[in-house]
Write a protein that holds these residues in place. Structure first.
Motif, mmCIF file in Angstrom:
data_model
loop_
_atom_site.group_PDB
_atom_site.id
_atom_site.type_symbol
_atom_site.label_atom_id
_atom_site.label_comp_id
_atom_site.label_asym_id
_atom_site.label_seq_id
_atom_site.Cartn_x
_atom_site.Cartn_y
_atom_site.Cartn_z
ATOM 1 N N HIS A 17 0.854 -1.188 0.000
ATOM 2 C CA HIS A 17 0.000 0.000 0.000
ATOM 3 C C HIS A 17 0.891 1.240 0.000
ATOM 4 C CE1 HIS A 17 -3.648 -2.238 1.925
ATOM 5 N NE2 HIS A 17 -3.035 -2.957 0.999
ATOM 6 N N ILE A 18 0.700 2.095 -0.999
ATOM 7 C CA ILE A 18 1.549 3.277 -1.157
ATOM 8 C C ILE A 18 0.674 4.521 -1.087
ATOM 9 C CG2 ILE A 18 3.206 4.460 -2.634
ATOM 10 C CD1 ILE A 18 3.776 1.771 -3.966
ATOM 11 N N LEU A 19 0.912 5.338 -0.080
ATOM 12 C CA LEU A 19 0.173 6.584 0.072
ATOM 13 C C LEU A 19 0.764 7.651 -0.834
ATOM 14 C CD1 LEU A 19 -1.856 8.469 1.487
ATOM 15 C CD2 LEU A 19 -0.133 8.844 3.255
ATOM 16 N N MET A 20 -0.031 8.146 -1.751
ATOM 17 C CA MET A 20 0.363 9.241 -2.632
ATOM 18 C C MET A 20 -0.228 10.518 -2.032
ATOM 19 S SD MET A 20 2.053 7.501 -4.843
ATOM 20 C CE MET A 20 2.375 8.744 -6.077
ATOM 21 N N GLY A 21 0.568 11.191 -1.209
ATOM 22 C CA GLY A 21 0.062 12.327 -0.448
ATOM 23 C C GLY A 21 0.396 13.661 -1.072
ATOM 24 N N TYR A 22 0.188 14.705 -0.285
ATOM 25 C CA TYR A 22 0.469 16.053 -0.751
ATOM 26 C C TYR A 22 1.971 16.272 -0.885
ATOM 27 C CZ TYR A 22 -4.416 17.298 -0.076
ATOM 28 O OH TYR A 22 -5.776 17.363 -0.172
ATOM 29 N N CYS A 23 2.323 17.340 -1.551
ATOM 30 C CA CYS A 23 3.717 17.619 -1.883
ATOM 31 C C CYS A 23 4.523 17.918 -0.619
ATOM 32 C CB CYS A 23 3.786 18.801 -2.851
ATOM 33 S SG CYS A 23 5.423 19.082 -3.547
ATOM 34 N N SER A 24 5.613 17.192 -0.443
ATOM 35 C CA SER A 24 6.535 17.425 0.665
ATOM 36 C C SER A 24 7.714 18.252 0.158
ATOM 37 C CB SER A 24 7.021 16.093 1.245
ATOM 38 O OG SER A 24 7.734 15.367 0.256
ATOM 39 N N PHE A 25 8.592 18.662 1.071
ATOM 40 C CA PHE A 25 9.718 19.502 0.662
ATOM 41 C C PHE A 25 10.700 18.746 -0.247
ATOM 42 C CE2 PHE A 25 13.798 21.754 1.582
ATOM 43 C CZ PHE A 25 13.471 22.920 0.903
ATOM 44 N N PRO A 26 11.039 17.476 0.030
ATOM 45 C CA PRO A 26 11.895 16.746 -0.928
ATOM 46 C C PRO A 26 11.251 16.628 -2.311
ATOM 47 C CG PRO A 26 11.896 15.632 1.192
ATOM 48 C CD PRO A 26 10.837 16.684 1.266
ATOM 49 N N ALA A 27 9.929 16.408 -2.346
ATOM 50 C CA ALA A 27 9.234 16.332 -3.626
ATOM 51 C C ALA A 27 9.234 17.686 -4.324
ATOM 52 C CB ALA A 27 7.806 15.837 -3.431
ATOM 53 N N LEU A 28 9.122 18.768 -3.538
ATOM 54 C CA LEU A 28 9.144 20.115 -4.105
ATOM 55 C C LEU A 28 10.487 20.391 -4.787
ATOM 56 C CD1 LEU A 28 7.910 22.933 -4.476
ATOM 57 C CD2 LEU A 28 8.836 23.528 -2.225
ATOM 58 N N LYS A 29 11.568 19.953 -4.193
ATOM 59 C CA LYS A 29 12.879 20.173 -4.798
ATOM 60 C C LYS A 29 13.006 19.433 -6.133
ATOM 61 C CE LYS A 29 15.453 19.051 -1.184
ATOM 62 N NZ LYS A 29 16.676 18.905 -0.354
ATOM 63 N N ILE A 30 12.399 18.245 -6.228
ATOM 64 C CA ILE A 30 12.416 17.507 -7.488
ATOM 65 C C ILE A 30 11.624 18.258 -8.555
ATOM 66 C CG2 ILE A 30 11.683 15.367 -8.611
ATOM 67 C CD1 ILE A 30 12.227 13.930 -5.970
#
Length: 511
Positions: free
Chosen positions: A383-396
């Motif tokens: 089960h993989i939660l696809m959540g809101y944008c985090s800071f590491p994701a923002l940098k990508i």
């Protein structure tokens, strides 16, 4: 020196005997004598030879083309005179040996010599299928003592390697089913329609915490390389993933990244177009190995929560009489009999074993609506939660859209610190962040980042004024009652791994 002198003498004697035979014997006896001499030579030789022709009678020899593709890797480096070809729907070139070129290959410490032989075919009589003017074949030479090592293990290795090379070089396909396709297209042999799959999403561009991506990639890699493990444990070679979270969090991009990472085709199964469990099984039987079977928004496809019979609601007004000529009565639609049991058997029953190396991916925006039987290990293993944008994701995302590399902005600056502080509280999806960055991609990088920060601050201020929401996991926004429902997978006996508020629920059967 003495060896070469003896060999030259022997070859001279052989040539002299051959000339005598040509002079004294008629053609019939000459052919028989030559055959006897060749067999005598092979008996005293320490090598054995195998000819692999391009055609076997009137049919194509699959082994010939597999050898050609297998040797192409070495031919591109070792040979000097090559032929080039490129297959249909292929993204790679195939290097072929010219006539009488040789290559040396090793297998399990033994040596194999390949020679490509091209000869002109003799004039052929009338045939319903004209043959090529040239006759092509590969000759494999190995030592007699190595024969148990090579046959059939070496040939099986060539076939498997060529299949993998062919699959990697060909364009991947995206399949879909249409209404009645399992029955209507059955006469044509294939109930799926396909288009080239060229989605650019990869794990490198996917907006997600790098540690979580590495965990998912490792699980996929273990699955793809786990044939021996699944055979040893008596399990079907398949795996299920559940992607859940609000819209715009990258579930479809995750599926595309998985397909590109593994090199698998994608089957997008539309359950609303399937009428019966029988049709569902037919669709499953027509999927290929090394594929990803996707069911998106499974909570919206069919009723998966009520196992019992459903009572029809009482009509508020009397239905129109079919005898009334002034009222048009719509024809009754064919009832859909696809059931939860049929879907469970599709993913984890006997029919799911008709094939190997397949991945099932389910997506949903509301995991609490799914039946617990569908969530268990063996059906949705991870089960993989696809959540809101985090800071590491923002940098990508800033790297993807603005070309902003690490170190270009001072990590101690107010702009960088402001983005890190606002992104979690803003609870914004990667899709919304991407749209903001697209609109500002032509501006200077600091200016585009500053504009994003202003949007995030405005969103945070708006959420504070509205209130009444809570944040779960990576920021999945739910009401209080939905927060409790999200814990339901944990109550079904699954393990939960938490890393700084980032949740990946893995089943006990995880590799």
């Amino acid at each position: 020196m003495e060896f070469w002198t003896s060999l030259a003498s022997l070859m001279g004697v052989f040539a002299f005997c051959q000339s005598i035979l040509h002079a004294l014997l008629p053609p019939e006896l000459r052919f028989a004598a030559t055959t006897v001499l060749q067999r005598a030579f092979l008996c005293f030789s320490s090598y054995c030879y195998y000819d692999i022709t391009e055609t076997d009678g009137m049919s194509t020899n699959e082994l010939y083309h597999s050898v050609q593709l297998y040797l192409s890797r070495s031919a591109s480096v070792a040979a000097t005179h090559l032929s080039l070809s490129r297959g249909l729907n292929s993204s790679a070139f195939t290097f072929g040996l010219s006539s009488h070129d040789r290559l040396v290959d090793t297998f399990r410490g033994a040596t194999a010599t390949w020679e490509h032989v091209v000869t002109q075919r003799q004039a052929q009589t009338f045939s319903w299928r004209p043959l090529p003017e040239e006759k092509r074949s590969f000759t494999l030479r190995i030592k007699k003592k190595d024969k148990p090592l090579f046959v059939p293990a070496y040939l099986d290795h060539i076939m498997d390697t060529a299949t993998e090379l062919r699959r990697r070089s060909q364009d991947r396909l995206l399949y879909t089913n249409s209404r009645g396709s399992a029955g209507g297209m059955e006469s044509r042999g294939f109930p799926w329609e396909s288009v080239p799959f060229k989605h650019p999403s990869t794990f490198e561009t996917l907006a997600m915490d790098p540690e979580r991506k590495q965990l998912i990639m490792a699980d996929l890699r273990d699955f793809a390389e786990g044939k021996a493990f699944y055979e040893k444990t008596g399990r079907a070679w398949k795996r299920g993933y559940l992607l859940y979270g609000p819209p715009g969090t990258g579930k479809s991009s995750m599926i595309a990244a998985m397909a590109n990472f593994l090199g698998y085709d994608v089957y997008d199964l539309e359950l609303t177009e399937v009428s019966t469990n029988s049709e569902l099984r037919k669709l499953l039987m027509k999927t290929t190995s090394k594929s990803i079977i996707v069911i998106e928004d499974i909570d919206c496809s069919i009723n998966l929560t009520n196992r019992g019979p459903k009572k029809s609601p009482t009509p508020l007004i009397d239905p129109p009489s079919p005898e009334d000529p002034n009222v048009a009565v719509a024809p009754a639609a064919a009832p859909k009999t696809i059931t939860l049991s049929g879907l469970l058997n599709f993913t984890d029953g006997l029919w799911s074993c008709c094939g190997s190396e397949r991945i099932f991916v389910f997506t949903t925006n509301h995991v609490e609506k799914l039946d617990s039987a569908l969530l268990r290990s063996g059906r949705m293993d991870m089960h993989i939660l696809m959540g809101y944008c985090s800071f590491p994701a923002l940098k990508i995302l800033m790297k993807n859209y603005l070309g902003l590399e690490d170190g270009e902005l001072d990590e101690k600056s107010d702009l960088w610190a402001g983005l890190a502080a606002a992104i979690d509280e803003a609870e914004i999806t990667p899709a919304d962040v991407s749209e903001i960055l697209i609109k500002n991609r032509r501006r200077e990088k600091p200016a585009a980042a500053a504009e994003l920060l202003e949007v995030l601050k405005a969103r945070v201020e708006k959420r504070r004024k509205e209130g009444g929401k809570i944040s779960s996991g990576e920021g999945v926004e739910v009401e209080e009652e939905e927060k409790r429902a999200l814990d339901s997978p944990k109550e079904s006996g699954q393990d939960t791994e938490s890393d700084g508020g980032k949740e990946v629920v893995a089943a006990a059967a995880a590799l």
